[in-house]
Write a protein that holds these residues in place. Structure first.
Motif, PDB file in Angstrom:
ATOM      1  N   ASP A 240     -27.346  -5.039  -6.437  1.00 49.28           N
ATOM      2  CA  ASP A 240     -28.176  -4.755  -7.593  1.00 49.28           C
ATOM      3  C   ASP A 240     -28.029  -3.296  -8.025  1.00 49.28           C
ATOM      4  O   ASP A 240     -27.196  -2.538  -7.506  1.00 49.28           O
ATOM      5  N   PHE A 241     -28.866  -2.902  -8.992  1.00 40.07           N
ATOM      6  CA  PHE A 241     -28.800  -1.530  -9.494  1.00 40.07           C
ATOM      7  C   PHE A 241     -29.072  -0.516  -8.385  1.00 40.07           C
ATOM      8  O   PHE A 241     -28.512   0.586  -8.398  1.00 40.07           O
ATOM      9  N   GLY A 242     -29.928  -0.864  -7.437  1.00 43.25           N
ATOM     10  CA  GLY A 242     -30.203   0.058  -6.337  1.00 43.25           C
ATOM     11  C   GLY A 242     -28.954   0.374  -5.544  1.00 43.25           C
ATOM     12  O   GLY A 242     -28.716   1.528  -5.160  1.00 43.25           O
ATOM     13  N   ALA A 243     -28.136  -0.651  -5.286  1.00 42.92           N
ATOM     14  CA  ALA A 243     -26.885  -0.439  -4.556  1.00 42.92           C
ATOM     15  C   ALA A 243     -25.913   0.421  -5.359  1.00 42.92           C
ATOM     16  O   ALA A 243     -25.196   1.259  -4.796  1.00 42.92           O
ATOM     17  N   ILE A 244     -25.906   0.221  -6.680  1.00 41.07           N
ATOM     18  CA  ILE A 244     -25.022   1.010  -7.538  1.00 41.07           C
ATOM     19  C   ILE A 244     -25.431   2.479  -7.521  1.00 41.07           C
ATOM     20  O   ILE A 244     -24.588   3.384  -7.411  1.00 41.07           O
ATOM     21  N   ILE A 245     -26.713   2.740  -7.615  1.00 38.67           N
ATOM     22  CA  ILE A 245     -27.203   4.124  -7.617  1.00 38.67           C
ATOM     23  C   ILE A 245     -26.885   4.805  -6.296  1.00 38.67           C
ATOM     24  O   ILE A 245     -26.414   5.951  -6.262  1.00 38.67           O
ATOM     25  N   GLU A 246     -27.103   4.126  -5.195  1.00 38.20           N
ATOM     26  CA  GLU A 246     -26.808   4.715  -3.889  1.00 38.20           C
ATOM     27  C   GLU A 246     -25.314   4.961  -3.724  1.00 38.20           C
ATOM     28  O   GLU A 246     -24.903   5.978  -3.145  1.00 38.20           O
ATOM     29  N   ALA A 247     -24.483   4.040  -4.210  1.00 36.80           N
ATOM     30  CA  ALA A 247     -23.033   4.223  -4.117  1.00 36.80           C
ATOM     31  C   ALA A 247     -22.588   5.408  -4.966  1.00 36.80           C
ATOM     32  O   ALA A 247     -21.693   6.177  -4.570  1.00 36.80           O
ATOM     33  N   ALA A 248     -23.194   5.571  -6.136  1.00 37.73           N
ATOM     34  CA  ALA A 248     -22.863   6.712  -6.988  1.00 37.73           C
ATOM     35  C   ALA A 248     -23.238   8.022  -6.302  1.00 37.73           C
ATOM     36  O   ALA A 248     -22.481   9.011  -6.355  1.00 37.73           O
ATOM     37  N   LYS A 249     -24.384   8.050  -5.652  1.00 36.95           N
ATOM     38  CA  LYS A 249     -24.815   9.248  -4.939  1.00 36.95           C
ATOM     39  C   LYS A 249     -23.858   9.570  -3.803  1.00 36.95           C
ATOM     40  O   LYS A 249     -23.449  10.732  -3.621  1.00 36.95           O
ATOM     41  N   THR A 250     -23.465   8.558  -3.053  1.00 39.32           N
ATOM     42  CA  THR A 250     -22.528   8.749  -1.943  1.00 39.32           C
ATOM     43  C   THR A 250     -21.174   9.238  -2.434  1.00 39.32           C
ATOM     44  O   THR A 250     -20.508  10.056  -1.785  1.00 39.32           O
TER      45      THR A 250
ATOM     46  N   GLY B  86     -32.967  10.909  -6.314  1.00 39.72           N
ATOM     47  CA  GLY B  86     -32.630  12.324  -6.257  1.00 39.72           C
ATOM     48  C   GLY B  86     -31.454  12.733  -7.109  1.00 39.72           C
ATOM     49  O   GLY B  86     -30.886  13.810  -6.917  1.00 39.72           O
ATOM     50  N   LEU B  87     -31.083  11.901  -8.083  1.00 37.28           N
ATOM     51  CA  LEU B  87     -29.982  12.202  -8.982  1.00 37.28           C
ATOM     52  C   LEU B  87     -30.510  12.569 -10.365  1.00 37.28           C
ATOM     53  O   LEU B  87     -31.637  12.226 -10.725  1.00 37.28           O
TER      54      LEU B  87
END
Length: 286
Positions: A30-40, A58-59
């Motif tokens: 979901d979007f949560g996984a996308i946001i975390e992957a972008a941060k990583t 935190g982005l």
């Protein structure tokens, strides 16, 4: 006060991470996984339909919106400013407006941006008031204070810019290039709004996008109103994506099979790295 040197910020439009094939290097979920992957992956910000989730991670967050009436602009500016977003890109109108109707919408965007001290960037996009280069340049003449999110794939493909003197068209586009403060990272060819590229790609359309982006970056660096940052948000859209219980057909990503059953023919997640490399090179050279 000494101002920070202008810089290019690496952001991601969250839809880039939607509907990736199983073999992709990118996130699945979901979007949560996308946001975390972008941060990583080191992205500084994410453009998202639900930007509060980006801020919670935190982005930096930027918004998206559509303005079909003058009232829409004020509502979006107020809401996104109160959320604490950095800026919002807008699809304005349908492209069927008269010049008078177009001007009312642009005027409303500028008024809302000034009232809330919040950046609203009109996107160059098909099916909006900016879909035609001639009308958009004329509009800039009436509203020189307008600022853009440049998605130049729509012009390059939609206007078939390679048909004729393309350098003359680059020159004609300068009033738009000079006002770019946000850029959607995507490359088109003359017949497709989104194509894959290879490392060191020297095909003509890739070189053309390098030239257009460099013109935008050069003008940005020379401007006095840029607030030091130009956001380069990579936007590589899927062929289809499930969202809100429905399948939305976007038809952007080329498919391994013509009927769309074989999945994407390339990995949009790793393609984003190539686009960022090109943009960084051109920004440094500008």
């Amino acid at each position: 006060m000494k101002h920070q040197k202008p810089f290019l910020r690496r952001d991601l439009n969250s839809v880039t991470g939607m509907g990736l094939p199983d073999w992709s290097a990118g996130p699945k979920g979901d979007f949560g996984a996308i946001i975390e992957a972008a941060k990583t992956a080191g992205y500084a910000g994410v453009q998202h339909y639900f930007p509060e989730h980006v801020l919670a991670a935190g982005l930096n967050a930027t918004g998206m919106g559509r303005v079909l009436t003058p009232e829409n602009a004020a509502s979006i500016a107020k809401q996104h400013h109160e959320l604490g977003l950095d800026a919002t890109t807008l699809h304005v109108g349908t492209g069927l407006e008269t010049d008078l109707e177009m001007d009312r919408l642009v005027g409303a965007v500028l008024e809302a941006s000034a009232q809330h001290d919040y950046p609203l960037y009109i996107e160059t996009h098909r099916a909006t008031i900016t879909q035609d280069i001639r009308r958009t340049v004329d509009m800039v003449g009436r509203f020189p204070e307008v600022r853009f999110n440049a998605d130049l794939s729509h012009y390059y493909c939609g206007h078939e810019m390679t048909y004729g003197d393309i350098e003359a068209k680059f020159d004609f586009l300068m009033p738009i290039f000079e006002r770019v403060r946000f850029l959607h990272g995507r490359i088109a060819d003359a017949c497709h709004a989104q194509v894959s590229i290879a490392p060191g790609d020297q095909r003509p359309f890739v070189l053309h996008f390098r030239k257009m982006w460099r013109r935008c970056f050069t003008a940005f660096k020379a401007a006095s109103d840029h607030k030091n940052v130009l956001i380069f948000a990579i936007e590589l859209l899927p062929y289809k994506v499930p969202f809100g219980g429905q399948t939305h057909w976007l038809y952007y990503a080329h498919q391994a099979q013509s009927d769309g059953t074989g999945g994407d023919a390339y990995d949009r997640w790793t393609q984003a790295d190539l686009l960022w490399q090109i943009a960084s090179e051109e920004f440094d050279a500008a």
